[in-house]
Design a protein around this motif. Structure first.
Motif, PDB file in Angstrom:
ATOM      1  N   GLN A  78      -8.020   0.984   4.615  1.00 61.48           N
ATOM      2  CA  GLN A  78      -7.712   0.810   3.194  1.00 61.48           C
ATOM      3  C   GLN A  78      -6.968  -0.485   2.900  1.00 61.48           C
ATOM      4  O   GLN A  78      -7.005  -0.977   1.769  1.00 61.48           O
ATOM      5  CB  GLN A  78      -6.925   2.019   2.676  1.00 61.48           C
TER       6      GLN A  78
ATOM      7  N   TRP B  32       0.843  -1.205   0.000  1.00 62.24           N
ATOM      8  CA  TRP B  32       0.000   0.000   0.000  1.00 62.24           C
ATOM      9  C   TRP B  32       0.874   1.249   0.000  1.00 62.24           C
ATOM     10  O   TRP B  32       0.615   2.209  -0.740  1.00 62.24           O
ATOM     11  CB  TRP B  32      -0.914  -0.017   1.218  1.00 62.24           C
TER      12      TRP B  32
ATOM     13  N   ARG C 289      -3.656  12.103  -3.680  1.00 60.63           N
ATOM     14  CA  ARG C 289      -4.959  11.497  -3.443  1.00 60.63           C
ATOM     15  C   ARG C 289      -6.013  12.535  -3.789  1.00 60.63           C
ATOM     16  O   ARG C 289      -6.012  13.649  -3.268  1.00 60.63           O
ATOM     17  CB  ARG C 289      -5.077  11.103  -1.960  1.00 60.63           C
TER      18      ARG C 289
ATOM     19  N   GLY D 275     -10.959  10.339  -2.693  1.00 60.29           N
ATOM     20  CA  GLY D 275     -10.307   9.310  -1.911  1.00 60.29           C
ATOM     21  C   GLY D 275      -9.542   8.294  -2.735  1.00 60.29           C
ATOM     22  O   GLY D 275      -8.907   7.413  -2.190  1.00 60.29           O
ATOM     23  N   THR D 276      -9.596   8.399  -4.072  1.00 57.92           N
ATOM     24  CA  THR D 276      -8.832   7.470  -4.894  1.00 57.92           C
ATOM     25  C   THR D 276      -7.411   7.973  -5.027  1.00 57.92           C
ATOM     26  O   THR D 276      -7.108   9.123  -4.729  1.00 57.92           O
ATOM     27  CB  THR D 276      -9.456   7.338  -6.296  1.00 57.92           C
TER      28      THR D 276
ATOM     29  N   ASP E 286      -7.708   5.370   8.948  1.00 55.25           N
ATOM     30  CA  ASP E 286      -8.029   5.381   7.521  1.00 55.25           C
ATOM     31  C   ASP E 286      -7.102   4.439   6.754  1.00 55.25           C
ATOM     32  O   ASP E 286      -7.528   3.698   5.879  1.00 55.25           O
ATOM     33  CB  ASP E 286      -7.896   6.796   6.947  1.00 55.25           C
TER      34      ASP E 286
END
Length: 427
Positions: free
Chosen positions: A326, A106, A402, A406-407, A322
């Motif tokens: 994810q 990530w 970002r 939120g993408t 958050d």
């Protein structure tokens, strides 16, 4: 519409929680036969059944919808004493490494992290290998700086061992070309440094066709760590021949090692006779240095890279919770992998690191020259109190922007080798 279900993630979660099929069946109320069918791709669980399994396994539902990820192979991992670990302990520790690797994936999708720069010397004696790595990394004969910073600067991903995996003590592996080190961050600063150097030894010595589980692997990694932390020429320059215990206790602070480790090293370098070595060990044991470092002032080393990452995420109003969401885990699980390494409060418990925050500074996006913004002020993160040459910095970190939804698009915004974090604009 039925939610996506990835059977491999159910296996991963069950192993991570040290559960047999029978144990998970008892905890979830789902039969072992059904669980086997789910794990073997024969049946997809209903939403209610999956919720029961997720609750018993303490993972969010999103965890089970993520793509499958390869398991860590036992013969590629440097467990200290794998034969003393039960199958459940071993599988849980390996699975925790897979979850941490997902966290790293990530981060790599959103930051440009330092590339691996770990030489391999599988055919060299540990002492010579340590000397070559020191030379390659520009350390000379001086005491090694913060080991966590040094590993990160050379592309090693450093994470904390989860609290239920501490029996592993520490371990390392290479996954998809990326080296990983997992440390017990509950240990003293001196022992933490030796563990980090020990795992580096595995990465250096037990690579290519050599697996890190052979009979000589642990002694070789110990010898590498000793030589890496206490180089022959540097120790000799201190004139520690036949050193007294008082002299050993003074010198250990300079090298950032335990009293016992320095005593062993002096014997290996023929700077202590067997009689003096035996007497020193007995005296140090009586003083409590066999299993601890009484009155140590060495702060446990923390991560500069993770500190910068979390600082950058905070600047984008992305909280640790958050981030955990994810990657499909709870905040408590995230805390397990950064505990003691990063100076942020992660929801779900744990302590704060006492290391100062890194030097972070906002800079303009190269593609937006018309915008101007003043740099943000931040305090400096020292390298264990020592001057840190420029080639040892934590390298380039780049944040991928970002958008407001939120993408995370592929637009890269640069962060320079002066340890800066890019400007970010929403929308």
């Amino acid at each position: 519409m039925r939610k996506v279900f990835t059977p491999e993630r159910l296996v991963l979660a069950r192993k991570r929680r040290r559960m047999t099929l029978a144990a998970l069946a008892a905890a979830s109320g789902v039969s072992a036969q059904s669980i086997t069918a789910y794990e073997n791709h024969r049946v997809v669980p209903t939403s209610d059944t999956l919720s029961s399994l997720a609750t018993a396994l303490r993972f969010p539902l999103a965890f089970f919808a993520a793509p499958p990820t390869a398991e860590m192979q036992l013969d590629a991992v440097s467990f200290r004493a794998p034969t003393k670990m039960s199958a459940l302990e071993r599988d849980s520790t390996l699975s925790s490494g897979v979850v941490a690797a997902s966290l790293n994936a990530w981060l790599e999708a959103r930051f440009k992290l330092p590339a691996p720069n770990v030489p391999t010397y599988p055919h060299l004696p540990p002492e010579e290998a340590a000397e070559r790595v020191r030379a390659s990394w520009g350390l000379g004969e001086a005491p090694a700086p913060n080991l966590v910073h040094l590993l990160e600067a050379n592309g090693v991903r450093v994470f904390s061992l989860a609290p239920d995996c501490l029996d592993a003590d520490a371990f390392s592996t290479i996954r998809s070309g990326t080296p990983y080190v997992f440390l017990n961050t509950r240990k003293s600063g001196e022992r933490g440094r030796f563990d980090a150097a020990h795992e580096l030894g595995h990465l250096i010595l037990h690579s290519e066709h050599r697996i890190p589980l052979g009979r000589q692997a642990e002694p070789e990694a110990n010898s590498f760590a000793s030589a890496f932390l206490m180089p022959r020429a540097g120790i000799a320059a201190q004139q520690l021949h036949n050193a007294s215990v008082e002299r050993i206790l003074s010198a250990k602070r300079k090298w950032g090692v335990s009293a016992m480790a320095l005593t062993y090293r002096l014997r290996d370098l023929d700077m202590l006779s067997e009689w003096r070595y035996s007497q020193a060990v007995k005296q140090l044991s009586r003083m409590g240095y066999r299993s601890a470092e009484p009155d140590s002032s060495l702060v446990r080393e923390s991560s500069q890279l993770l500190a910068k990452v979390f600082e950058a995420l905070r600047s984008k109003t992305l909280s640790p919770a958050d981030l955990a969401a994810q990657i499909g885990i709870f905040p408590e699980e995230l805390n397990d992998y950064v505990f003691g390494l990063v100076p942020v409060g992660v929801e779900g418990g744990g302590e704060r690191s006492h290391t100062a925050r890194p030097n972070l500074q906002l800079v303009p996006d190269k593609g937006a020259a018309q915008r101007t913004r003043q740099p943000a002020q931040a305090s400096t993160l020292p390298f264990a109190g020592r001057t840190q040459p420029s080639q040892r910095r934590t390298g380039t970190v780049r944040f991928l922007s970002r958008d407001a939804g939120g993408t995370l698009p592929d637009t890269a915004r640069g962060i320079t080798d002066s340890d800066e974090v890019p400007e970010h604009s929403e929308g």
